[in-house]
Scaffold this active site. Structure first.
Site, PDB file in Angstrom:
ATOM      1  N   HIS A  75      39.819  40.714  45.526  1.00  0.00           N
ATOM      2  CA  HIS A  75      39.866  40.357  43.878  1.00  0.00           C
ATOM      3  C   HIS A  75      39.210  41.632  43.142  1.00  0.00           C
ATOM      4  O   HIS A  75      39.727  42.226  42.294  1.00  0.00           O
ATOM      5  CB  HIS A  75      39.328  39.129  43.535  1.00  0.00           C
ATOM      6  CG  HIS A  75      40.250  38.023  43.833  1.00  0.00           C
ATOM      7  ND1 HIS A  75      41.415  37.928  43.382  1.00  0.00           N
ATOM      8  CD2 HIS A  75      39.989  36.737  44.066  1.00  0.00           C
ATOM      9  CE1 HIS A  75      42.105  36.875  43.662  1.00  0.00           C
ATOM     10  NE2 HIS A  75      41.361  36.031  44.168  1.00  0.00           N
ATOM     11  N   HIS A  93      36.404  34.259  39.176  1.00  0.00           N
ATOM     12  CA  HIS A  93      37.619  33.844  39.761  1.00  0.00           C
ATOM     13  C   HIS A  93      38.500  32.942  38.980  1.00  0.00           C
ATOM     14  O   HIS A  93      39.626  33.312  38.669  1.00  0.00           O
ATOM     15  CB  HIS A  93      37.166  33.189  41.145  1.00  0.00           C
ATOM     16  CG  HIS A  93      38.506  33.063  42.290  1.00  0.00           C
ATOM     17  ND1 HIS A  93      39.358  32.010  41.815  1.00  0.00           N
ATOM     18  CD2 HIS A  93      38.823  33.733  43.182  1.00  0.00           C
ATOM     19  CE1 HIS A  93      40.266  32.104  42.636  1.00  0.00           C
ATOM     20  NE2 HIS A  93      40.134  32.951  43.504  1.00  0.00           N
ATOM     21  N   GLU A 146      41.967  33.759  37.610  1.00  0.00           N
ATOM     22  CA  GLU A 146      42.942  32.479  37.974  1.00  0.00           C
ATOM     23  C   GLU A 146      42.585  31.233  37.280  1.00  0.00           C
ATOM     24  O   GLU A 146      42.765  30.318  37.176  1.00  0.00           O
ATOM     25  CB  GLU A 146      42.937  31.865  39.291  1.00  0.00           C
ATOM     26  CG  GLU A 146      43.759  33.191  40.321  1.00  0.00           C
ATOM     27  CD  GLU A 146      43.432  32.840  41.587  1.00  0.00           C
ATOM     28  OE1 GLU A 146      43.345  31.537  42.086  1.00  0.00           O
ATOM     29  OE2 GLU A 146      43.564  33.849  42.561  1.00  0.00           O
TER      30      GLU A 146
END
Ligand code: CO
Length: 297
Positions: free
Chosen positions: A243, A181, A211
């Site tokens: 995602h 992530h 991210e």
């Protein structure tokens, strides 16, 4: 070097235990309530029905490891809770779940973070637990278990798990790219820690993030450097949720699969979250065991 690593690991482990102890609201005198132990599992959450398998797997493992201890769930993502509420599924936040447990008379609670890094979500969880640890007539003891990546041993176990879960069809010359992530939080550095150790074991495997750092451009430079032809794409998130489905394996222009194909790589995608694998779940459950061991027998 090894000694230094061990010393740092011990320090970090000690910090977490201290942090845990700080949540002890040992009432001692006058607290005559019978011990009632409970577990609270805390995940980010996912709105994808396919992602539920991750939660089911880890929930079953926790129940098997701690028979007779009631298990509650909470989700730290406000957006996910709101989205699910619209579909008629009410998911508890950490404060909602702890309020319910307090109301039901639990005296000792082990809270386990099912997050990957000690980042923003974990910080929020710790804050919520701290608030509950100082409440009148609250829990006698409430402790928090570390997320997946915390001490050096976790990094080593995560690297083992990643390598063990790569499909056997992958050839040694194929690259493997994992999608983490990522975050603007200092905890993002764990992705680089994993990368360093993974590279020592298999120099064609790399973890990137959606991210945080390393981002896709860094991953592309890496693939060019190792002269990869084929890439296996896997999530490095507890669930194969939005995602993984869209940003990793989707057909839109900005998905990693599409970007890789545009750059001339053959691509295979695996849609399985880390919590679908028992070796990852063992790490979380061991962290939970470490805090349950501090509760009364
Ligand atoms: Co996200």
């Amino acid at each position: 070097m090894k000694k230094l690593t061990i010393a740092i690991s011990i320090c970090i482990a000690f910090l977490f235990i201290l942090q845990g102890t700080a949540f002890c609201n040992a009432k001692g005198h006058g607290d005559s309530r019978a011990v009632k132990k409970g577990i609270l599992l805390v995940a980010f959450g996912s709105s994808e029905p396919e992602a539920q398998v991750s939660f089911t797997n880890i929930g079953a493992k926790v129940e098997k490891t701690f028979p007779g201890v009631p298990v509650y769930w909470a989700y730290t993502s406000h957006i996910i809770r709101k989205k699910m509420a619209k579909q008629g599924k009410i998911l508890d936040s950490v404060t909602m779940a702890l309020a319910k447990m307090k109301d039901k008379g639990f005296t000792h609670v082990a809270v386990q973070s099912l997050h990957t890094i000690p980042g923003e979500e974990f910080d929020g969880l710790v804050k919520d637990v701290k608030a509950f640890s100082n409440m009148n007539d609250g829990f006698t003891q409430i402790l928090v278990g570390r997320p997946l990546l915390s001490i050096q041993e976790d990094v080593e176990r995560v690297v083992d798990a990643i390598l063990a879960n790569i499909p056997s069809k992958r050839k040694p010359e194929d690259a493997v790219v994992l999608m983490g992530h990522g975050s603007h939080h200092p905890g993002n550095a764990y992705y680089s820690a994993v990368n360093w150790q993974i590279q020592l074991r298999d120099s064609n495997v790399v973890v990137g993030t959606v991210e945080g750092y390393p981002e896709m451009d860094t991953v592309l430079a890496f693939l060019k450097k190792i002269k990869a032809k084929k890439v296996w794409l896997m999530p490095f998130m507890s669930v194969a949720g939005d995602h993984a489905k869209n940003d990793m394996a989707g057909d839109e222009d900005d998905s990693w699969k599409v970007i890789l194909k545009k750059n001339g790589y053959k691509c295979e995608t695996i849609l399985k979250g880390t919590a679908e694998f028992d070796n990852f779940n063992s790490i979380w459950v061991d962290h939970l065991k470490a805090v349950v061991d501090h509760l009364p027998k």
